[in-house]
Design a protein around this motif. Structure first.
Motif, PDB file in Angstrom:
ATOM      1  N   LEU A   1       0.850  -1.185   0.000  1.00 11.31           N
ATOM      2  CA  LEU A   1       0.000   0.000   0.000  1.00 11.31           C
ATOM      3  C   LEU A   1       0.890   1.240   0.000  1.00 11.31           C
ATOM      4  N   TYR A   2       0.757   2.011  -1.037  1.00  9.24           N
ATOM      5  CA  TYR A   2       1.512   3.247  -1.160  1.00  9.24           C
ATOM      6  C   TYR A   2       0.731   4.384  -0.520  1.00  9.24           C
ATOM      7  N   PRO A   3       1.387   5.492  -0.203  1.00  6.01           N
ATOM      8  CA  PRO A   3       0.680   6.619   0.409  1.00  6.01           C
ATOM      9  C   PRO A   3      -0.544   7.072  -0.395  1.00  6.01           C
ATOM     10  N   CYS A   4      -0.442   7.059  -1.711  1.00  8.63           N
ATOM     11  CA  CYS A   4      -1.592   7.464  -2.528  1.00  8.63           C
ATOM     12  C   CYS A   4      -2.733   6.454  -2.395  1.00  8.63           C
ATOM     13  N   ASP A   5      -2.412   5.163  -2.228  1.00  9.08           N
ATOM     14  CA  ASP A   5      -3.439   4.144  -2.010  1.00  9.08           C
ATOM     15  C   ASP A   5      -4.130   4.363  -0.672  1.00  9.08           C
ATOM     16  N   LEU A   6      -3.324   4.599   0.359  1.00  9.27           N
ATOM     17  CA  LEU A   6      -3.893   4.833   1.689  1.00  9.27           C
ATOM     18  C   LEU A   6      -4.778   6.074   1.712  1.00  9.27           C
ATOM     19  N   ALA A   7      -4.359   7.121   1.019  1.00 14.39           N
ATOM     20  CA  ALA A   7      -5.156   8.350   0.974  1.00 14.39           C
ATOM     21  C   ALA A   7      -6.490   8.088   0.278  1.00 14.39           C
ATOM     22  N   MET A   8      -6.465   7.335  -0.806  1.00 15.63           N
ATOM     23  CA  MET A   8      -7.697   7.014  -1.525  1.00 15.63           C
ATOM     24  C   MET A   8      -8.607   6.143  -0.671  1.00 15.63           C
TER      25      MET A   8
ATOM     26  N   ARG B   1     -10.274   8.261   1.906  1.00 19.05           N
ATOM     27  CA  ARG B   1     -11.379   9.065   1.352  1.00 19.05           C
ATOM     28  C   ARG B   1     -12.649   8.228   1.207  1.00 19.05           C
ATOM     29  N   VAL B   2     -12.493   7.030   0.667  1.00 26.22           N
ATOM     30  CA  VAL B   2     -13.649   6.151   0.487  1.00 26.22           C
ATOM     31  C   VAL B   2     -14.230   5.780   1.846  1.00 26.22           C
ATOM     32  N   PHE B   3     -13.378   5.404   2.774  1.00 27.77           N
ATOM     33  CA  PHE B   3     -13.815   5.043   4.127  1.00 27.77           C
ATOM     34  C   PHE B   3     -14.580   6.198   4.771  1.00 27.77           C
ATOM     35  N   ASN B   4     -14.032   7.388   4.689  1.00 26.38           N
ATOM     36  CA  ASN B   4     -14.690   8.558   5.291  1.00 26.38           C
ATOM     37  C   ASN B   4     -16.061   8.806   4.680  1.00 26.38           C
ATOM     38  N   GLN B   5     -16.174   8.674   3.367  1.00 21.83           N
ATOM     39  CA  GLN B   5     -17.454   8.903   2.699  1.00 21.83           C
ATOM     40  C   GLN B   5     -18.486   7.850   3.088  1.00 21.83           C
ATOM     41  N   VAL B   6     -18.058   6.602   3.149  1.00 19.07           N
ATOM     42  CA  VAL B   6     -18.982   5.524   3.499  1.00 19.07           C
ATOM     43  C   VAL B   6     -19.431   5.658   4.955  1.00 19.07           C
ATOM     44  N   CYS B   7     -18.501   5.981   5.840  1.00 22.33           N
ATOM     45  CA  CYS B   7     -18.867   6.178   7.248  1.00 22.33           C
ATOM     46  C   CYS B   7     -19.832   7.346   7.402  1.00 22.33           C
ATOM     47  N   ALA B   8     -19.546   8.442   6.726  1.00 20.90           N
ATOM     48  CA  ALA B   8     -20.415   9.617   6.820  1.00 20.90           C
ATOM     49  C   ALA B   8     -21.808   9.308   6.282  1.00 20.90           C
TER      50      ALA B   8
ATOM     51  N   ASN C   1      -9.959   1.145  -8.248  1.00 24.96           N
ATOM     52  CA  ASN C   1     -10.537   2.391  -8.736  1.00 24.96           C
ATOM     53  C   ASN C   1     -11.393   3.006  -7.631  1.00 24.96           C
ATOM     54  N   GLU C   2     -11.149   4.265  -7.316  1.00 23.89           N
ATOM     55  CA  GLU C   2     -11.841   4.922  -6.213  1.00 23.89           C
ATOM     56  C   GLU C   2     -13.356   4.924  -6.390  1.00 23.89           C
ATOM     57  N   ALA C   3     -13.812   5.279  -7.588  1.00 25.85           N
ATOM     58  CA  ALA C   3     -15.258   5.329  -7.827  1.00 25.85           C
ATOM     59  C   ALA C   3     -15.882   3.937  -7.706  1.00 25.85           C
ATOM     60  N   ALA C   4     -15.191   2.923  -8.203  1.00 25.42           N
ATOM     61  CA  ALA C   4     -15.709   1.557  -8.115  1.00 25.42           C
ATOM     62  C   ALA C   4     -15.760   1.083  -6.665  1.00 25.42           C
TER      63      ALA C   4
ATOM     64  N   LEU D   1     -16.404  -2.179   7.959  1.00 23.08           N
ATOM     65  CA  LEU D   1     -16.336  -1.497   6.668  1.00 23.08           C
ATOM     66  C   LEU D   1     -14.889  -1.371   6.187  1.00 23.08           C
ATOM     67  N   ALA D   2     -13.996  -1.017   7.095  1.00 22.88           N
ATOM     68  CA  ALA D   2     -12.585  -0.859   6.729  1.00 22.88           C
ATOM     69  C   ALA D   2     -11.994  -2.182   6.249  1.00 22.88           C
ATOM     70  N   ALA D   3     -12.329  -3.265   6.929  1.00 22.73           N
ATOM     71  CA  ALA D   3     -11.822  -4.577   6.530  1.00 22.73           C
ATOM     72  C   ALA D   3     -12.347  -4.965   5.151  1.00 22.73           C
ATOM     73  N   ALA D   4     -13.626  -4.706   4.916  1.00 24.32           N
ATOM     74  CA  ALA D   4     -14.211  -5.022   3.609  1.00 24.32           C
ATOM     75  C   ALA D   4     -13.562  -4.183   2.517  1.00 24.32           C
ATOM     76  N   LEU D   5     -13.374  -2.909   2.789  1.00 25.81           N
ATOM     77  CA  LEU D   5     -12.755  -2.001   1.826  1.00 25.81           C
ATOM     78  C   LEU D   5     -11.340  -2.448   1.491  1.00 25.81           C
ATOM     79  N   LEU D   6     -10.570  -2.756   2.493  1.00 25.35           N
ATOM     80  CA  LEU D   6      -9.197  -3.208   2.274  1.00 25.35           C
ATOM     81  C   LEU D   6      -9.180  -4.526   1.508  1.00 25.35           C
ATOM     82  N   GLY D   7     -10.100  -5.412   1.828  1.00 17.89           N
ATOM     83  CA  GLY D   7     -10.186  -6.685   1.104  1.00 17.89           C
ATOM     84  C   GLY D   7     -10.468  -6.481  -0.375  1.00 17.89           C
ATOM     85  N   LEU D   8     -11.405  -5.585  -0.681  1.00 19.58           N
ATOM     86  CA  LEU D   8     -11.704  -5.288  -2.085  1.00 19.58           C
ATOM     87  C   LEU D   8     -10.466  -4.760  -2.798  1.00 19.58           C
ATOM     88  N   PHE D   9      -9.784  -3.831  -2.156  1.00 18.66           N
ATOM     89  CA  PHE D   9      -8.586  -3.238  -2.755  1.00 18.66           C
ATOM     90  C   PHE D   9      -7.521  -4.302  -2.996  1.00 18.66           C
TER      91      PHE D   9
END
Length: 76
Positions: free
Chosen positions: A11-18, A21-28, A56-59, A42-50
């Motif tokens: 996981l690169y810094p740009c991956d973690l930042a993306m 962002r997705v995590f924050n939007q889904v939580c909100a 892709n951020e939108a996906a 949610l975080a575990a599911a998100l990381l698993g998908l990645f």
């Protein structure tokens, strides 16, 4: 069984930042506190998908929102 890609995924810094962002939007959108047990799931599911190739951020956002809607439908 652990996915071999999971163990080798970098996981690169740009991956973690993306992912953040997705995590924050889904939580909100779901009204979850970022430190809640629900957010941890949610975080575990998100990381698993990645780590399984969805980078892709939108996906990711669309998939996480879809999963959240299915969860809400099942739990009320």
């Amino acid at each position: 069984m652990v996915n071999p890609h999971f163990q080798q995924c970098v996981l690169y810094p740009c991956d973690l930042a993306m992912l953040q962002r997705v995590f924050n939007q889904v939580c909100a959108a779901g009204g979850h506190d970022a430190a809640s047990p629900e957010a941890e799931i949610l975080a575990a599911a998100l990381l698993g998908l990645f780590q399984n190739g969805m980078t892709n951020e939108a996906a990711l956002l669309a998939e996480m929102r879809s999963r959240q809607q299915v969860y809400l439908l099942r739990t009320g």
